[in-house]
Design an enzyme around this catalytic site. Structure first.
Site, PDB file in Angstrom:
ATOM      1  N   VAL A  63       0.810  -1.233   0.000  1.00 55.03           N
ATOM      2  CA  VAL A  63       0.000   0.000   0.000  1.00 55.03           C
ATOM      3  C   VAL A  63       0.837   1.276   0.000  1.00 55.03           C
ATOM      4  CG1 VAL A  63      -2.062  -0.990   1.089  1.00 55.03           C
ATOM      5  CG2 VAL A  63      -0.256   0.008   2.536  1.00 55.03           C
ATOM      6  N   SER A 141      -6.655   4.115  15.001  1.00 54.23           N
ATOM      7  CA  SER A 141      -6.408   3.398  16.255  1.00 54.23           C
ATOM      8  C   SER A 141      -6.664   4.376  17.394  1.00 54.23           C
ATOM      9  CB  SER A 141      -4.948   2.930  16.318  1.00 54.23           C
ATOM     10  OG  SER A 141      -4.618   2.555  17.648  1.00 54.23           O
ATOM     11  N   TYR A 154       3.732   5.066  15.427  1.00 56.69           N
ATOM     12  CA  TYR A 154       2.407   4.506  15.136  1.00 56.69           C
ATOM     13  C   TYR A 154       1.318   5.504  15.553  1.00 56.69           C
ATOM     14  CZ  TYR A 154      -1.395   1.005  15.318  1.00 56.69           C
ATOM     15  OH  TYR A 154      -2.569   0.303  15.149  1.00 56.69           O
ATOM     16  N   ALA A 156       1.542   8.705  15.806  1.00 57.33           N
ATOM     17  CA  ALA A 156       1.552   9.858  14.890  1.00 57.33           C
ATOM     18  C   ALA A 156       0.854   9.501  13.583  1.00 57.33           C
ATOM     19  CB  ALA A 156       2.997  10.290  14.619  1.00 57.33           C
ATOM     20  N   LYS A 158      -1.443   7.219  13.076  1.00 59.47           N
ATOM     21  CA  LYS A 158      -2.882   7.011  13.271  1.00 59.47           C
ATOM     22  C   LYS A 158      -3.601   8.329  13.568  1.00 59.47           C
ATOM     23  CE  LYS A 158      -3.010   2.576  12.494  1.00 59.47           C
ATOM     24  NZ  LYS A 158      -3.758   2.026  11.364  1.00 59.47           N
TER      25      LYS A 158
HETATM   26  N1  NAD Z   1      -4.902  -5.141  16.591  1.00 63.93           N
HETATM   27  C1  NAD Z   1      -5.099  -4.004  17.229  1.00 63.93           C
HETATM   28  O1  NAD Z   1      -5.047  -3.939  18.468  1.00 63.93           O
HETATM   29  C2  NAD Z   1      -5.409  -2.757  16.485  1.00 63.93           C
HETATM   30  C3  NAD Z   1      -5.931  -1.683  17.218  1.00 63.93           C
HETATM   31  C4  NAD Z   1      -6.230  -0.501  16.553  1.00 63.93           C
HETATM   32  C5  NAD Z   1      -6.003  -0.405  15.208  1.00 63.93           C
HETATM   33  N2  NAD Z   1      -5.485  -1.456  14.522  1.00 63.93           N
HETATM   34  C6  NAD Z   1      -5.293  -1.289  13.090  1.00 63.93           C
HETATM   35  O2  NAD Z   1      -6.103  -2.228  12.411  1.00 63.93           O
HETATM   36  C7  NAD Z   1      -5.528  -2.544  11.148  1.00 63.93           C
HETATM   37  C8  NAD Z   1      -5.416  -4.056  11.024  1.00 63.93           C
HETATM   38  O3  NAD Z   1      -4.514  -4.511  12.021  1.00 63.93           O
HETATM   39  P1  NAD Z   1      -4.540  -6.015  12.578  1.00 63.93           P
HETATM   40  O4  NAD Z   1      -4.490  -5.922  14.043  1.00 63.93           O
HETATM   41  O5  NAD Z   1      -5.595  -6.760  11.903  1.00 63.93           O
HETATM   42  O6  NAD Z   1      -3.070  -6.475  12.130  1.00 63.93           O
HETATM   43  P2  NAD Z   1      -2.568  -7.736  11.286  1.00 63.93           P
HETATM   44  O7  NAD Z   1      -1.099  -7.666  11.385  1.00 63.93           O
HETATM   45  O8  NAD Z   1      -3.286  -8.945  11.729  1.00 63.93           O
HETATM   46  O9  NAD Z   1      -3.043  -7.352   9.791  1.00 63.93           O
HETATM   47  C9  NAD Z   1      -2.450  -6.319   9.074  1.00 63.93           C
HETATM   48  C10 NAD Z   1      -2.434  -6.725   7.618  1.00 63.93           C
HETATM   49  O10 NAD Z   1      -1.850  -5.634   6.876  1.00 63.93           O
HETATM   50  C11 NAD Z   1      -0.966  -6.203   5.915  1.00 63.93           C
HETATM   51  N3  NAD Z   1       0.059  -5.227   5.538  1.00 63.93           N
HETATM   52  C12 NAD Z   1       1.044  -4.724   6.312  1.00 63.93           C
HETATM   53  N4  NAD Z   1       1.802  -3.877   5.594  1.00 63.93           N
HETATM   54  C13 NAD Z   1       1.284  -3.851   4.338  1.00 63.93           C
HETATM   55  C14 NAD Z   1       1.626  -3.179   3.145  1.00 63.93           C
HETATM   56  N5  NAD Z   1       2.685  -2.347   3.088  1.00 63.93           N
HETATM   57  N6  NAD Z   1       0.867  -3.368   2.053  1.00 63.93           N
HETATM   58  C15 NAD Z   1      -0.194  -4.207   2.092  1.00 63.93           C
HETATM   59  N7  NAD Z   1      -0.559  -4.899   3.183  1.00 63.93           N
HETATM   60  C16 NAD Z   1       0.170  -4.708   4.296  1.00 63.93           C
HETATM   61  C17 NAD Z   1      -0.356  -7.407   6.604  1.00 63.93           C
HETATM   62  O11 NAD Z   1       0.199  -8.325   5.658  1.00 63.93           O
HETATM   63  C18 NAD Z   1      -1.548  -7.957   7.365  1.00 63.93           C
HETATM   64  O12 NAD Z   1      -2.250  -8.909   6.577  1.00 63.93           O
HETATM   65  C19 NAD Z   1      -4.173  -1.840  11.125  1.00 63.93           C
HETATM   66  O13 NAD Z   1      -4.295  -0.624  10.412  1.00 63.93           O
HETATM   67  C20 NAD Z   1      -3.900  -1.563  12.584  1.00 63.93           C
HETATM   68  O14 NAD Z   1      -3.027  -0.487  12.757  1.00 63.93           O
HETATM   69  C21 NAD Z   1      -5.197  -2.644  15.129  1.00 63.93           C
END
Ligand code: NAD
Length: 248
Positions: A63, A141, A154, A156, A158
């Protein structure tokens, strides 16, 4: 604008965690799915789980790469006729105090977590405007609202996603494209598995609910924002399924 059914839903970061749960939720609605992620193997595994549920296309993608994102959006439009809903869930997270942070780690986090959201919106929005409307949901987040120790980069990125969402929501709403964000609290996914047990213990103790969320507890908020009429009046909002970590 009422979104057509079935909708075409483009999800970045679809291979894992929250993105995969969002894909499964839209599949249950009978929507067409364009699943994008840089982890091709897990993307294929998800597609197998979704077999028969909906029309699914897979898009290996970084991305942070403008050319790849532009190409992917074109591919999706060719395959499905357009994009009705864009969900930006791709993200990375590392835990490192600022005094020890390599500038490359900062740059990579901003590139994926903030620039990646900008790029997907940049290339999908003109197609949505061309078709008379759409929905965009950016996964921010709660750490972008309150900050987290060892997570300046992170937090910053978000916080940037939340500001970006508000500004884009103002530009896009006159074109019937509604742009919103979700700021989940800690959710049990591979991303959070990577945080130290000390961090997780301290965070759990801060939560009024006393527990982290599960990906399937986040996906319904995305469905709400994409829905008609439920999502029709949300513009530039940041919704918080966060176990009570942030109250606004
Ligand atoms: N898990 C949490 O506690 C939490 C809390 C708040 C926000 N988030 C946000 O939710 C979203 C999903 O996170 P998650 O917890 O499911 O994590 P995860 O690691 O399970 O999934 C993230 C996905 O993003 C993909 N990814 C990473 N870099 C990439 C890139 N450069 N291009 C394409 N794909 C890429 C990874 O391969 C993975 O499949 C993220 O944006 C994360 O910051 C997560």
């Amino acid at each position: 604008m009422s979104t057509p059914h079935p909708r075409t839903v483009l999800i970045t970061g679809a291979a894992s965690g929250i993105g995969a749960a969002i894909a499964e939720a839209f599949a249950r609605e009978g929507d067409r799915l364009a699943l994008a992620d840089r982890d091709t193997e897990r993307l294929r595994a998800l597609a197998e789980r979704l077999q028969g549920a909906a029309a699914v296309t897979l898009h290996p993608l970084d991305v942070a790469d403008a050319d790849q994102v532009e190409r992917t959006v074109e591919e999706v439009v060719r395959a499905h006729g357009g994009v009705d809903v864009l969900v930006n869930s791709a993200g990375i997270l590392t835990e490192v105090p600022l005094t020890e942070m390599d500038p490359g780690v900062w740059d990579e986090t901003i590139a994926v977590d903030l620039r990646g959201v900008f790029l997907s919106c940049r290339y999908a929005l003109p197609h949505m405007i061309g078709r008379g409307g759409g929905r965009i949901v950016n996964i921010a987040s709660q750490l972008g609202q309150k900050g987290g120790e060892g997570l300046t980069h992170y937090s910053a990125a978000k916080a940037g996603v939340i500001g970006f969402t508000k500004a884009l929501a103002r530009e896009a709403a006159p074109h019937n494209v509604l742009v919103n964000a979700i700021a989940p609290g800690p959710v049990e996914t591979p991303m959070v598995d990577g945080l130290s047990s000390d961090w997780k213990r301290a965070k759990r103790a801060e939560l009024p609910l006393g527990r982290f969320g599960r990906p399937e507890e986040i996906a319904p908020t995305v469905l709400l924002l994409a829905s008609d009429p439920g999502g029709n009046l949300y513009v530039g909002q940041t919704l918080g399924p966060n176990s009570g970590d942030v109250m606004v």
